[in-house]
Scaffold this motif. Structure first.
Motif, PDB file in Angstrom:
ATOM      1  N   LEU A 366       0.862  -1.098   0.253  1.00  0.00           N
ATOM      2  CA  LEU A 366      -0.123  -0.210   0.025  1.00  0.00           C
ATOM      3  C   LEU A 366       1.009   1.493  -0.266  1.00  0.00           C
ATOM      4  N   THR A 367       0.513   1.702  -1.141  1.00  0.00           N
ATOM      5  CA  THR A 367       1.421   3.223  -1.105  1.00  0.00           C
ATOM      6  C   THR A 367       0.055   4.189  -0.692  1.00  0.00           C
ATOM      7  N   ASP A 368       1.672   5.717  -1.281  1.00  0.00           N
ATOM      8  CA  ASP A 368       0.074   6.772  -0.834  1.00  0.00           C
ATOM      9  C   ASP A 368      -0.865   6.342  -1.430  1.00  0.00           C
ATOM     10  N   GLN A 369      -1.462   5.680  -2.483  1.00  0.00           N
ATOM     11  CA  GLN A 369      -2.466   6.001  -3.659  1.00  0.00           C
ATOM     12  C   GLN A 369      -3.399   4.445  -3.441  1.00  0.00           C
ATOM     13  N   ASN A 451     -11.420   6.635  -2.785  1.00  0.00           N
ATOM     14  CA  ASN A 451      -9.871   7.379  -3.243  1.00  0.00           C
ATOM     15  C   ASN A 451      -9.285   7.503  -2.627  1.00  0.00           C
ATOM     16  N   VAL A 452      -7.898   6.506  -2.711  1.00  0.00           N
ATOM     17  CA  VAL A 452      -6.596   7.405  -0.729  1.00  0.00           C
ATOM     18  C   VAL A 452      -5.287   8.048  -2.086  1.00  0.00           C
ATOM     19  N   GLU A 453      -5.742   9.253  -1.768  1.00  0.00           N
ATOM     20  CA  GLU A 453      -3.746   9.921  -2.454  1.00  0.00           C
ATOM     21  C   GLU A 453      -4.121  10.998  -1.710  1.00  0.00           C
ATOM     22  N   PHE A 454      -3.434  10.524  -0.378  1.00  0.00           N
ATOM     23  CA  PHE A 454      -3.103  11.186   0.756  1.00  0.00           C
ATOM     24  C   PHE A 454      -2.401  12.705   0.699  1.00  0.00           C
ATOM     25  N   THR A 514     -13.134  -5.293  -2.525  1.00  0.00           N
ATOM     26  CA  THR A 514     -11.940  -5.346  -2.991  1.00  0.00           C
ATOM     27  C   THR A 514     -10.983  -4.181  -2.012  1.00  0.00           C
ATOM     28  N   ILE A 515      -9.531  -4.369  -2.397  1.00  0.00           N
ATOM     29  CA  ILE A 515      -9.198  -3.537  -2.614  1.00  0.00           C
ATOM     30  C   ILE A 515      -7.453  -3.191  -3.785  1.00  0.00           C
ATOM     31  N   ARG A 516      -7.089  -2.081  -3.946  1.00  0.00           N
ATOM     32  CA  ARG A 516      -6.154  -2.082  -5.069  1.00  0.00           C
ATOM     33  C   ARG A 516      -4.598  -0.466  -4.607  1.00  0.00           C
TER      34      ARG A 516
END
Length: 930
Positions: A366-369, A451-454, A514-516
């Motif tokens: 898992l990254t910032d996105q 949507n995660v764009e930390f 789901t998780i991408r």
């Protein structure tokens, strides 16, 4: 002569005397009354006069002069005559000379005069009276019946009202007199009706009528004249009961049937708005299609999550955290499944179930996105202080109780927690993101995408973007070597407690979690993944009036139509339609709800329009029958299986689908071939799993290019998945390759193929295929026994591989043909194997020649000569060979560990066989055709 002379003489003396005195005898004229009034009954001849008709003469009693001889009437059109009854008394009578009809003429007036007889018998010197006026009235006879002026009377009334007069019926009579020509009474003949009629023909209702009870009445009415003569024919009166004018929609059906595959269908083709004549300034109607009970909120495609993502163009790399239970995905086996209908994979959590996701499944990068997506159906939590309900949680597996990231519901708020490590951040940063939405606790299905764009986090609900209303900052988590545990349906508490356990259980339903990692989902893909395949539509937009405004919600389940003119609104509403684009939609009811607001001039609302509740019945689609056909047996030489490409077991494969359609005329069912998509095909290995050391079942990636297909394989088989056409699946399956680089002791390998549409809603037949290895030897020189064939020997010709499957052949017939041919092939193979075993040479050079010959082996026809007299002898020798194999150490049912030992054993066995069989059977190389 003398006898007759005296009387004759006397007569002439008297007559002469009278003539001489004539002017002196008839001195007066007759006298009658100045006027008479008479009555005559029609169709009679006697007239009753008042006073009676009598003429007097002052000359009486003088003969002739004092007598009345006649009455004369002046007037040619008077149908009367006067007759003298007594000349002396002057009495007379007036009577009709022809029939008198009151309806033609009610009275007559004419002049009458009396005449005396004159001065003598000759009537000379007669005198007439003065003129008297006679007025005759014709009395009527009731000879005619009343007649109604109309043959049918109609009227309409509004329910619930008492009317003084609903309508008036009228009859007339042809009689001339008021007594017989006037209608004195009307009467309702029909018994038991809530109506009454008066003497003037006015009909009224005697009770309040109900439209729901009876919509119309038919009554019979008759009439009487004043002579009580009844009408010859009664008249029919129709009275229609109308409902009270209630503003609302009219002309709509409560149920509309929808046939799958028919496209768009009008819902209200004859509907119109009744406003009871009130002037309106605007109308707003909202049509809502309620599909909450269908699938996950509406009729969507029910393919697997992977297939849907492939179909919508989502980026690869997503992990399905709630897959269907299987040997490789067994962590969901203990969860409650609520598949419902249409093969939807739904998991129901009641606050007691949760699942730990295996470590090898959990995304580690898992990254910032990254993106988390799920379908969720959730209601209000019980109790005043609701606990957290966790959908997804990554926490410490042991020692501590730190939550690294989680998605949970708390008091109908959706919260996403993301705690970064100190290795990534070392400052106070956003950690909790809160959303307060009605959808979270409305007990309906919604599609959530985070949507995660930390440090930014965006929530999509049913394709609509929502920003968090609250963001809470926190410090990053200190780095540690403690493993984490990813849990679905609760959060794992592995530390700070005596016994590790689940906590913060979720209560609701989830699907497609789901998780991408590494990427966020695009708006286009999100809209595609949650798109409904059914909704409202408007036909012929160009025909709508210019003042009409309309708009849909994103799911096209709500349509709002606005306009200023009622006629324009009516036209627009008749064009509202239902459409379902699925080839095989979910059958059942869809509810329709219409709410309407009416505005009047100068007022906000002036009329109350009742809501409409109707249903759309989606009829069951014709279920397809998916059929896989092809060759059930494949026989190939060992060299083909050892080749770099192996063999293609399904090269002759065909996939078809048919549905049953009824004949509208003969009412007999028929079969029609249809084209539709498939979403997966599985090739399973029957028996022992594949041994990766010596065999493989695979498909080249190039075979999937240009298709919406992907594939995974294992020792249990290969799975090709993705929403694509049957033709593309055919092409892909035909390129599946089976290799075995050690086929020496492989007798057969069996496979089973099944295909699916809509995630198993429709499945094909189980197609079984057997792959066999053809063992043979190189030719050696021997005597040619084919030159002269004995009577007990005959050649047998058969190809090595037979594929005789036609698409048009019925499945049963195909199986019979294949089985028969396969049996013949087995016989041929056994014969070849025996000859090969008898004439195998023991030298290494001969074995190399055999291998060279195998490389050149093809599918040409093989000619074998068999001596039936040697069969028993060969069987006996074969038993002895098997005993020797055990002593020599040759390969039997147990596979040798390396190929070198296998080759040495083969050399020893073949040498022994050669010694035993030498000279017993001659091989003619000319009998083999290459």
């Amino acid at each position: 002569m003398h006898t007759l002379g005296v009387p004759f003489l006397l007569f002439w003396l008297i007559w002469g005397h009278s003539c001489a005195l004539g002017g002196k005898v008839n001195k007066h004229k007759p006298w009658i009354e100045a006027s008479y009034h008479g009555v005559i009954t029609e169709n009679m001849d006697t007239v009753l006069l008042d006073p009676p008709l009598v003429a007097l003469d002052k000359d009486a009693p003088v003969p002739y002069a004092g007598e009345i001889c006649a009455f004369k009437i002046n007037g040619d059109d008077a149908p009367f005559e006067a007759v003298v009854l007594n000349r002396t008394s002057g009495e007379g009578v007036l009577r009709a000379s022809s029939p008198v009809d009151c309806e033609s003429q009610k009275e007559y007036t004419f002049i009458i005069q009396a005449y005396d007889c004159g001065a003598g018998p000759s009537g000379a010197n007669w005198k007439k009276s003065h003129k008297a006026v006679v007025h005759i009235q014709v009395d009527d006879v009731n000879e005619f019946s009343p007649i109604f002026r109309e043959s049918l009377y109609k009227a309409s009334i509004t329910e619930g009202k008492i009317y003084d007069s609903i309508l008036q019926v009228e009859a007339w009579d042809q009689d001339c007199s008021p007594q017989y020509s006037q209608i004195c009474n009307y009467e309702i003949v029909t018994a038991g009706t809530p109506f009454a009629i008066d003497r003037n023909g006015n009909i009224r209702n005697t009770e309040r009528l109900s439209y729901d009870k009876q919509q119309s009445y038919k009554i019979m009415v008759t009439a009487f004249d004043c002579g009580q003569k009844r009408a010859k024919e009664d008249v029919v009166v129709h009275i229609e009961v109308k409902p009270v004018c209630k503003p609302g929609w009219q002309g709509w059906n409560k149920r509309v049937d929808y046939e799958p595959g028919t496209g768009s269908k009008q819902l209200f083709p004859k509907m119109h708005l009744e406003t009871c004549g009130g002037p309106l300034s605007g109308v707003k109607a909202m049509v809502e299609l309620q599909t909450n009970h269908i699938g996950k909120g509406c009729d969507r495609e029910t393919y697997s999550e992977k297939s849907l993502q492939k179909l919508c163009g989502a980026a690869s790399g997503s992990t399905d955290l709630l897959p269907a239970p299987s040997p490789s995905t067994n962590w969901t086996a203990a969860l409650l499944m609520d598949s419902g209908r249409d093969s939807d994979l739904i998991y129901r959590f009641d606050g007691r179930q949760a699942a730990n996701v295996p470590d090898h499944v959990v995304p580690q990068n898992l990254t910032d996105q990254f993106t988390i997506a799920t379908w969720m159906k959730h209601g209000p939590s019980p109790g005043l202080r609701a606990e957290k309900e966790t959908l997804l949680c990554s926490s410490d597996k042991t020692e501590m109780n730190r939550h690294h990231y989680s998605l949970y519901v708390h008091n109908c708020r959706l919260v996403f927690l993301l705690r970064r490590d100190f290795t990534q951040l070392d400052t106070f940063r956003p950690a909790e993101f809160h959303w307060k939405l009605e959808q979270i606790c409305d007990k309906e299905w919604h599609y959530y995408v985070i949507n995660v764009e930390f440090p930014a986090v965006t929530l999509f609900v049913d394709g609509v973007t929502y920003e968090p209303y609250l963001v809470t900052d926190d410090w990053p988590i200190h780095a540690s070597k403690i493993d984490t545990q990813l849990t679905v349906g609760a959060c794992w508490q592995g530390g700070e407690v005596a016994t590790p356990r689940f906590t913060q259980y979720f209560r609701g339903s989830l699907s497609g979690l789901t998780i991408r990692p590494g990427r966020i989902e695009t708006q286009k893909v999100i809209s595609c993944l949650q798109a409904c395949k059914e909704g409202l539509d408007i036909n012929s937009l160009e025909s709508l009036a210019k003042d009409i405004k309309f708009h849909f919600n994103p799911a096209q389940s709500v349509l709002v139509v606005e306009g200023e003119d009622v006629d324009s609104i009516n036209t627009a509403m008749t064009k509202v339609s239902y459409i379902n684009s699925r080839q095989f939609p979910t059958p059942g009811l869809r509810r329709l709800h219409i709410t309407t607001t009416v505005q009047c001039f100068g007022e906000d609302t002036c009329l109350s329009i009742p809501d409409i509740k109707a249903v759309v019945m989606v009829l069951p689609p014709s279920e397809p029958r998916i059929t896989i056909a092809g060759s059930n047996r494949l026989v190939r030489p060992a060299s083909d299986l050892r080749g770099p490409l192996g063999v293609a077991p399904f090269k002759e494969l065909h996939i078809t689908s048919t549905v049953m359609k009824g004949d509208g005329f003969a009412r007999r069912p028929g079969v029609m071939e249809v084209m539709h998509n498939l979403d997966y095909c599985d090739v399973l290995v029957i028996g022992e799993e594949l041994n990766p050391d010596r065999e493989s079942l695979e498909i080249q990636h190039s075979a999937l290019l240009g298709k919406h297909l992907d594939a995974t394989n294992s020792t249990s088989g290969i799975s090709i998945y993705g929403v694509d056409s049957m033709a593309h699946y055919e092409q892909a399956l035909r390129q599946v390759r089976y290799r075995n680089w050690r086929p020496a002791n492989l007798s057969e390998r069996r496979f089973r193929l099944t295909c699916s549409e809509l995630n198993g809603r429709y499945t094909s037949n189980e197609f079984n295929l057997e792959v066999s290895v053809l063992h043979h030897s190189a030719p050696v020189e021997h005597a040619n026994h084919m030159a002269v064939q004995p009577q007990y020997m005959r050649p047998v010709h058969h190809p090595l591989m037979i594929s005789f499957i036609k698409r048009s052949a019925p499945p049963a017939a195909t199986v019979v043909i294949v089985v028969c041919i396969a049996a013949l092939v087995v016989i041929v193979v056994i014969g070849v194997y025996r000859i090969h075993a008898t004439h195998q040479e023991g030298s290494r050079e001969d074995e190399d020649e055999v291998k060279d010959a195998e490389e050149e082996w093809d599918n040409s026809a093989l000619t074998i000569t068999v001596n039936p007299m040697e069969v028993r002898q060969e069987e006996h020798e074969e038993e002895e060979e098997e005993e020797e194999e055990e002593l020599v150490g040759g390969v039997t049912s147990v596979e040798s560990e390396n190929s070198d030992e296998e080759e040495d054993d083969d050399e020893g066995r073949e040498a022994a066989k050669e010694r035993k069989q030498k000279g017993k059977l001659g091989w003619d190389s000319s009998s083999i055709t290459y």
